[in-house]
Design an enzyme around this catalytic site. Sequence first.
Site, PDB file in Angstrom:
ATOM      1  CD  GLU A 146      -3.233  -0.954   1.969  1.00 13.58           C
ATOM      2  OE1 GLU A 146      -3.139  -0.173   2.936  1.00 13.58           O
ATOM      3  OE2 GLU A 146      -4.236  -1.661   1.767  1.00 13.58           O
ATOM      4  CG  ASN A 147       4.591   1.537   1.466  1.00 18.14           C
ATOM      5  OD1 ASN A 147       3.723   1.622   2.328  1.00 18.14           O
ATOM      6  ND2 ASN A 147       5.739   0.925   1.684  1.00 18.14           N
TER       7      ASN A 147
END
Length: 817
Positions: free
Chosen positions: A420-421
């Site tokens: 999710e970065n």
Amino acid sequence: MTNLHDGWRLRAVGGPVPADLADLEVPARVPGSTHLDLMAADLIPDPYADRNEAELTWMHRVDWQCSTTFRAEPARAGERVELVFDGIDTVATVELNGEVLGHTANMHRGYRFDVGGSLRDGDNDLTVTLWSALTHAEKAETELGWRQRAYPHPYNAIRKMACSFGWDWGPDLQTAGLWKPVRLERWDTARLAEVRPLVTVDADGTGRVDVHLALDRAADRDYTVLVTVGDRTEALAVTGDTAHVTALVPDARLWWPVGYGDQPLYDLTVTLLADGRQVDAVRRRIGFRTVTVDTAPDEFGTPFVFVVNGKRVFAKGANWIPDDHFLTRVTRERLVRRVDQAVEANMNMLRIWGGGIYETDDFYDVCDERGVMVWQDFPFACAFYAEEEPLRGEVEAEARENVVRLVSHPSLVLWNGNNENLPAYTDWEGWQDNLQGRTWGAGYYHDLIPEIIEELDPTRPYAPGSPFSPGDLPPNDADHGTRHDWDVWNAVDYTHYRDHIPRFSAEFGFQGPPTWTTLTRWVHDEPLTPTSPAFLLHQKAEDGNGKLDRGLAPHLPVPTDFEQWHWATQLNQARAVAFGVEHYRSWWPRTAGALVWQLNDCWPVTSWAAIDSDERPKPLYYALKHAFAPRLLTVQPREGRPTLVAVNDHDQPWTGVVSVTRQDFAGEVLAAAELGFDVPPRSAALLELADHLLEPAEPRSEVLIAAAEGVRTHHLFLEDLDLRYDPAPFTADVTSVTGGYRVDVRATSYVRDLGLLVDKVAADAVVDDMLISLTAGESHHFLVRTSQELHEPSALLHPDVLRCANTAVSGVSPATP
């Protein structure tokens, strides 16, 4: 080799140590952790119970010293002696006989120290000082610059399991210890410093093993390497510090994902000879298979389809977190139980999530044996990470070490850069602006890590992150690559899963509490309510209970009685996630995967898990077992009309006749049809339903049922809140059988989602199935396994044990016989 696991002692040497611990020294277990040692000495309470987690925050700032004394002989002439730590959690200074050997700051890698000049004849004193990881991370953040993260502590400034600092399902304990084996290695001449087998399959079916070796030499000798695969051996004279040996296995038996074939494994042995004498050997198990991910653009966008041995695979599975926050308690036997549960729920993939660890060798071994594909995240999650030193060097070191360690496992099918970065940078409000030009991790995901993969493991695909879309597209674009769907749970009702047709859903889920026995074992509030203090401490999600109630309200009443609320929220969790799975599977091959968040828990908590921390399956587990079944019937909207979808995840076609009836809750058939169907292997087919099947005269008390060869689905025309369920729709009795009990249920009216909450009766009890729906006149028997002989077997029929959706709506329990 000598394991150094005995005689360790632990004491606090700095920080806010309570007065009663200040001068104490306690036995320490290695591998282990400070929490476990203090618990074993009865000096702290179990942090999993009640509100103890909050009472132990002082441990975040304490420095500890682990020490032992071991006997040894000094190094002989020409001998190398090395002290090896496979894993230290996390920031440490290592000393032998008063000499500092080195410092560590990375939980995800091992360390090797040359102690040939430090070793004494006789007793040797080994000390490891464990410094506060939080203090270290705060200092590193000051030096490298602040970067956004999802949770308060700077877990992104240190190479330590991110969820050790707390997560929306995990405790904030910040463990410390020697969490992997410690040993003394003595050798002369040479050793195999690296063995990296790259396993592929040639077009003619020949298995190819390219073994890349690195030698650590202590003496000049004539070295030979023997590589043995099965009964075939290749030999190579080694003149330098590296070597490459190829072994071929004609007509290699292929390793397949579970449900697609067998999982033959071959023994690989690499033997190092010096002047004809064996001086070292390394053994691995390998499997022959090819794996790619199809991302060639199509008419819908960019697919993300796993292709194993040339066959396209729908990935059915779940995300995996560490199975216990105290990692050293996770044994091989426990991993076997957990992976077996995944297989029994018809899963073929587990994604090791980036906020945890590179899993133990045991984990991948178990997945190899069972055909469970492993998607491996690199440990970056929900945060921005500095790309400067010293963090960059640690990232490179851990990546190289773990790629080499894991490369032999056939179950490993994908390396993934982070969790999710990428959307955090492009989509999360304020995150990119707060960077103010600082690095954030892109160089890891797009440059450093893929370069390491290309160098060390070109046999597997790599994805920069999850979710990920190619080019300049938003990372979470439903039409491209992988997607995480968290609008459901966070903002909208679970029926909105159908708003998107993702190419691959790598995360989606819904919360529910743990099983009753697990919950009441660890939480002892009086009274126990959704807002009682200890229960709330075990609900880590922001506004978690509010989301549970809002998610429940459109479908079922929100009970005021806690035990009723417990059942209703568990049931709603199961329904919500199964709803998503069936939607995704109905769109195969456009959608090529559904990985539920999450399979397991690391402590007792209200969470998204299907199996709680005491290893008990929640109702969600059984819902997944049904939704992931090899053959599935499901009613889905197509062009605004309910349509029957038949999903066939077998290598054989599914042909026959599906019987479709519309009947009232009393069992009277009001409309019927028989539909011939022929679903090719590994595909889905649409079956049109005639108007008379879809137009109920009384939608509040009618149900549509489609059945074929033991597979069936129930479709209701309204939400449960609006249905006229019979509040007492069945009779039941219980019979003792070998190994447990059989509960026979006969429906007197339509009964939806029968659940048997057997843990309430016997703590070790497990039921074979759950969430069974029956029409009037139908019967079902549940098998309950337990080692306990129940004094009153009729307890299995108690209305708080034998539950269904009817009573969740009516609030009235059926009478027990």
